[in-house]
Motif scaffolding. Structure first.
Motif, short mmCIF file in Angstrom:
data_model
loop_
_atom_site.label_atom_id
_atom_site.label_comp_id
_atom_site.label_asym_id
_atom_site.label_seq_id
_atom_site.Cartn_x
_atom_site.Cartn_y
_atom_site.Cartn_z
N ASP A 77 5.08 7.28 2.27
CA ASP A 77 5.39 7.61 0.87
C ASP A 77 5.04 9.03 0.50
O ASP A 77 5.78 9.69 -0.25
CB ASP A 77 4.65 6.63 -0.05
CG ASP A 77 5.03 5.19 0.22
OD1 ASP A 77 6.18 4.83 -0.05
OD2 ASP A 77 4.17 4.43 0.74
N LEU B 99 0.32 6.22 -8.28
CA LEU B 99 -0.67 6.60 -7.28
C LEU B 99 -0.53 8.07 -6.89
O LEU B 99 -1.53 8.77 -6.70
CB LEU B 99 -0.54 5.71 -6.04
CG LEU B 99 -1.44 4.48 -5.96
CD1 LEU B 99 -1.12 3.67 -4.71
CD2 LEU B 99 -2.91 4.86 -5.97
N ASN C 9 0.83 -1.21 0.00
CA ASN C 9 0.00 0.00 0.00
C ASN C 9 0.87 1.26 0.00
O ASN C 9 1.97 1.28 0.56
CB ASN C 9 -0.91 0.03 1.22
CG ASN C 9 -2.26 -0.60 0.96
OD1 ASN C 9 -2.40 -1.45 0.07
ND2 ASN C 9 -3.26 -0.22 1.73
N CYS C 10 0.34 2.30 -0.60
CA CYS C 10 0.96 3.62 -0.52
C CYS C 10 0.58 4.23 0.82
O CYS C 10 -0.60 4.36 1.14
CB CYS C 10 0.46 4.50 -1.67
SG CYS C 10 1.07 6.20 -1.63
N HIS D 272 5.52 4.53 -5.62
CA HIS D 272 4.10 4.66 -5.98
C HIS D 272 3.87 5.90 -6.84
O HIS D 272 2.94 6.67 -6.60
CB HIS D 272 3.25 4.73 -4.71
CG HIS D 272 3.41 3.53 -3.82
ND1 HIS D 272 2.75 2.34 -4.05
CD2 HIS D 272 4.15 3.34 -2.70
CE1 HIS D 272 3.07 1.47 -3.11
NE2 HIS D 272 3.92 2.05 -2.28
#
Length: 297
Positions: free
Chosen positions: A76, A209, A14-15, A206
């Motif tokens: 992130d 994203l 996951n970010c 990421h």
């Protein structure tokens, strides 16, 4: 791992998106995330929440820690103030300004001292929650005058330091100036102007994203600034009407059955009433304004 620890962690891959857990930026950030379609449910007592239908873990942190967490790669991306980023002295990518949380980091001194030149405070006692930025500001003054300004860190209630005899001046954020004036202080120098910004780790994994989040946030910010104005106008008055409503890029024009024109254009919310008045005087009819919930430009 306990159930609580598991619930308070981020799924692999996951970010991790850090946002302020409280304070002046918290509610604004939550409103923006909702408007940008980044929805989540936060359980009581937990500092993480999973986004709905997106591989994003929201991490709730003190705003003053977010830049460091992003710069060191513990999360992130994040939202915090430009002042926090510069104070933290970490390397992050500045993705975009968010347009809220605007204020100034200023040197403030007692009104009773009637100080008009910030150089007078070089070599004096300064209390602040921003020691790195304060040192950077006073260092050239110290070198010029051959003195050493004493920068003392406190985590809160900075404005009380002068009244308590702990400082000759303070360095603190000024938004409306109400707290500063109540403490008998005034601005004698500005260090920087700041606002809330979106930042990312330069080596994050990421990028796609981050780009998507940026597009969503940009679309929401545009929607909060503009309204869609629609009206009808005779063909011979179209050019005059379009001068009034040039749109963000250009107006959209369609031809009606009677030969007239239907026009739609984005207008800034602050100018809406004035523009509607001008259109009516110019001969436009059926003038309607519509709110936007989101956009992509």
């Amino acid at each position: 791992m306990s159930d609580f620890a598991r619930a308070n962690s981020s799924p692999a891959g996951n970010c991790r998106f850090a946002i302020p857990k409280k304070g002046r930026l918290h509610e604004k950030v939550l409103e923006m995330l909702k408007g940008a379609g980044i929805n989540f449910r936060r359980e009581p007592r937990l500092d993480v929440a999973l986004a709905v239908d997106l591989p994003i873990t929201l991490v709730f942190l003190p705003a003053s820690d977010i830049a460091k967490y992003v710069g060191e790669g513990n999360v992130d991306i994040g939202i915090t103030g430009m002042d926090v980023v510069q104070e933290s002295e970490v390397e992050v990518d500045h993705i975009m300004d968010l347009g809220f949380g605007k204020c100034r980091l200023c040197v403030q001194a007692p009104v009773s001292e009637n100080i008009t030149d910030v150089e007078v405070l070089a070599g004096k006692r300064i209390v602040t929650s921003f020691p790195a930025l304060s040192n950077k500001f006073f260092q050239p003054l110290d070198e010029k005058l051959g003195v050493e300004t004493k920068i003392n860190f406190v985590s809160g209630s900075v404005e009380a330091a002068c009244g308590l005899g702990l400082a000759d001046a303070v360095v603190d954020l000024v938004e409306t100036g109400t707290t500063m004036k109540a403490a008998g202080l005034e601005v004698v120098g500005e260090i920087l102007s700041t606002q809330c910004i979106l930042i990312a780790n330069p080596n994050g994994e990421h990028k796609d994203l981050v780009d998507m989040i940026k597009r969503r946030v940009e679309g929401y910010i545009t929607a909060t600034k503009y309204q869609l104005l629609m009206y009808n106008v005779p063909a011979d008055l179209l050019a005059q009407a379009c001068k009034i409503t040039p749109g963000k890029k250009s107006p959209t024009i369609t031809t009606l059955d009677d030969g007239g024109k239907a026009v739609s254009a984005l207008v800034h919310k602050n100018d809406l009433s004035k523009i509607m008045d001008e259109l009516q005087v110019a001969g436009a009819t059926d003038i309607l304004a519509m709110d936007l919930s989101n956009s992509r430009m």
